[in-house]
Design a protein around this motif. Structure first.
Motif, mmCIF file in Angstrom:
data_model
loop_
_atom_site.group_PDB
_atom_site.id
_atom_site.type_symbol
_atom_site.label_atom_id
_atom_site.label_comp_id
_atom_site.label_asym_id
_atom_site.label_seq_id
_atom_site.Cartn_x
_atom_site.Cartn_y
_atom_site.Cartn_z
ATOM 1 N N SER A 194 0.833 -1.210 0.000
ATOM 2 C CA SER A 194 0.000 0.000 0.000
ATOM 3 C C SER A 194 0.864 1.255 0.000
ATOM 4 C CB SER A 194 -0.927 0.018 1.215
ATOM 5 O OG SER A 194 -1.811 -1.066 1.153
ATOM 6 N N GLN A 213 -7.150 0.968 0.163
ATOM 7 C CA GLN A 213 -7.459 -0.343 0.755
ATOM 8 C C GLN A 213 -8.703 -0.312 1.641
ATOM 9 O OE1 GLN A 213 -4.066 -1.957 2.801
ATOM 10 N NE2 GLN A 213 -4.967 -3.965 3.015
ATOM 11 N N ASP A 216 -6.170 -1.079 -4.572
ATOM 12 C CA ASP A 216 -5.565 -1.768 -3.432
ATOM 13 C C ASP A 216 -6.595 -2.723 -2.822
ATOM 14 O OD1 ASP A 216 -3.971 -2.491 -1.335
ATOM 15 O OD2 ASP A 216 -3.536 -0.462 -0.639
ATOM 16 N N GLY A 225 -3.022 -2.579 6.675
ATOM 17 C CA GLY A 225 -4.385 -3.076 6.862
ATOM 18 C C GLY A 225 -4.401 -4.426 7.571
HETATM 19 MG MG LIG Z 1 -2.095 -2.704 2.325
#
Ligand SMILES: [Mg+2]
Ligand SMILES: Nc1ncnc2c1ncn2[C@@H]1O[C@H](COP(=O)(O)OP(=O)(O)OP(=O)(O)O)[C@@H](O)[C@H]1O
Length: 477
Positions: free
Chosen positions: A44, A90, A169, A388
């Motif tokens: 990311s 994301q 993402d 994440g």
């Molecule tokens: Mg990520």
């Protein structure tokens, strides 16, 4: 100009040290590039660096060129955002406006970025929502949408201004298999007409998109190559295990006769937005039991789980508790991990406050962090400054600390690569079984749900006509 994105010797670092080691990549029109990799490996951040949108405190070195422009900060390419280059971040939870209705989020993009007039923008917004199976959601704010619906809305917002270059993402997380196929198709069309850089942990998505693949682990690119060669004959040990990981050998705890009933749902019904999500639901939940809940995106899985937890009132029927079940003992792992954390304080403070409030044993924190492969240094950061997948594991840690009696785990590993997802699910099963906690396990992955659950319930069986808990082969008590 053939090159859409050219990244040369890019590295990303914070004051603590290097996060992404020197890498180069290029994206051309019509030739998709997909980044597969470990959670926390820097995927990311790489996408954010390309967009000139790295979080404050992080620094990129090397050269990034986007549509021929050198990117050093967002001012360099801000005028391309949306119009030429679209980014689907994301977390829908963080990319959507929490208090703006769905159709307005799209129509505003049309008005402010594509400069269309109000009536035209509004009618396009309504059409786009309908195309994505979101009719009836025009007036809903993101918290009134399911995780998969919010994911689709985020995609629509990102692409509404018509940017020919799309950086997506984890675009398919939280979607059921038909919605996932629909999105893959749209991504392919996008790639054919423009350029596509996708980040995913889903090997099936990478395979379907084709083109070039980069595999990342711990801030390094381990291998690159065309999709067929990387997926069929991976060179690195890590890529081999990532591609072959299909964690379906989980051990769930046994359900024993002394495991008492915790609660029962009797004739439960719930409607939302004029639509009956489920009716006549009769279900029981026992100590240590894993109840799998499956159904399409937006079908009402999370709503049924919320009724179990008493977070949502049913329209008809009742939830009968057979034991004392107070709110802190009935917990939910939210589908979007950022929903569980206060964003303005560090993770250490988030956990400290929780321990103080509920008199929890802090000694469990380092043990759980190590079992969840979370580096202790992450505690000093705020929730928006970790990946994440790291945040999703912190959310799991948080509920395990609380030793619940009933836990709703809503897509608990949606942000994790398949290797880490496998070990995390196993940990969740073991620790909940040890404390006789009942788990309502929600996932779009039917094979996984069947594997981990003692009993599986399909939400569509409770629409209109009543049928009891599914019969064989799904019920595996
Ligand atoms: Mg990520
Ligand atoms: N703002 C930040 N400050 C410092 N470190 C950060 C920041 N954001 C992310 N990191 C760290 O950088 C590393 C890479 O993060 P990134 O979000 O790029 O991972 P990812 O590959 O996208 O992972 P996931 O699959 O879990 O989303 C992680 O270890 C993360 O903790």
């Amino acid at each position: 100009m053939n090159k859409v994105i050219e990244v040369q010797k890019l590295s990303i670092s914070s004051s603590q040290g290097c996060i992404v080691e020197e890498l180069s990549l290029s994206l051309e029109w019509g030739k998709p590039v997909t980044i597969l990799g470990e959670t926390g490996s820097g995927k990311s951040l790489l996408a954010q660096a390309i967009m000139g949108a790295l979080p404050r405190g992080l620094e990129a070195k090397g050269e990034i060129r986007l549509l021929g422009k050198t990117v050093e900060c967002k001012a360099d390419i801000e005028e391309l955002w949306g119009r030429e280059v679209a980014m689907l971040p994301q977390e829908p939870w963080l990319s959507l406006d929490p208090i703006m209705p769905a159709s307005k989020q799209i129509s505003l993009v049309k008005r402010l970025v594509s400069l269309l007039n109000k009536p035209k923008s509004e009618s396009i917004a309504i059409d786009s929502l309908a195309r994505f199976g979101l009719e009836g959601s025009e007036g809903k704010v993101p918290s009134q949408l399911s995780g998969g619906m919010a994911q689709r809305l985020a995609y629509l917002c990102a692409t509404s201004a018509g940017g020919r270059v799309l950086i997506a993402d984890e675009p398919t997380k939280g979607l059921d298999s038909s919605r996932k196929q629909q999105l893959i198709q749209l991504l392919k069309e996008h790639s054919n007409k423009g350029a596509l850089l996708t980040i995913t942990h889903d090997v099936e998505v990478a395979k379907a998109l084709g083109g070039e693949i980069l595999v990342m682990k711990q801030g390094k690119v381990l291998e690159t190559g065309c999709c067929e060669s990387v997926l069929n004959a991976p060179k690195s040990e890590y890529a081999r295990s990532l591609i072959s990981a299909r964690n379906l050998d989980h051990q769930r705890g046994d359900l024993l006769p002394n495991h008492k009933v915790l609660l029962e749902l009797k004739g439960v019904e719930k409607s939302r937005g004029g639509k009956t999500l489920f009716s006549n639901v009769d279900l029981s939940l026992r100590e240590g039991e894993v109840l799998g809940l499956v159904g399409d995106s937006g079908a009402g899985k999370s709503s049924l789980a919320d009724v179990v937890l008493g977070l949502v009132q049913s329209d008809k029927g009742s939830v009968v508790h057979h034991q004392v079940l107070t709110r802190p003992k009935m917990l939910k792992l939210y589908q979007d991990p950022p929903a569980s954390f206060c964003q303005s304080i560090t993770l250490a403070k988030n956990l400290e406050d929780l321990c103080k409030l509920h008199q929890l044993d802090r000694k469990d924190i380092p043990r759980l962090m190590s079992e969840l492969s979370l580096n202790s240094e992450l505690l000093n950061r705020k929730p928006d400054s970790i990946s994440g997948g790291e945040l999703q594991r912190f959310a799991i840690l948080r509920v395990l600390l609380m030793k619940p009696k009933v836990l709703v785990a809503d897509e608990p590993t949606s942000r994790l690569d398949p290797i880490v997802a496998g070990s995390t699910i196993q940990l969740l099963l073991e620790q909940t079984s040890r404390i006789n906690c009942a788990v309502v396990f929600i996932s779009h992955d039917l094979e996984l749900v069947k594997q981990v659950s003692h009993k599986v319930v399909k939400i569509s069986d409770y629409v209109a006509n009543h049928s009891s808990e599914l019969s064989s082969p799904l019920v595996t008590v």
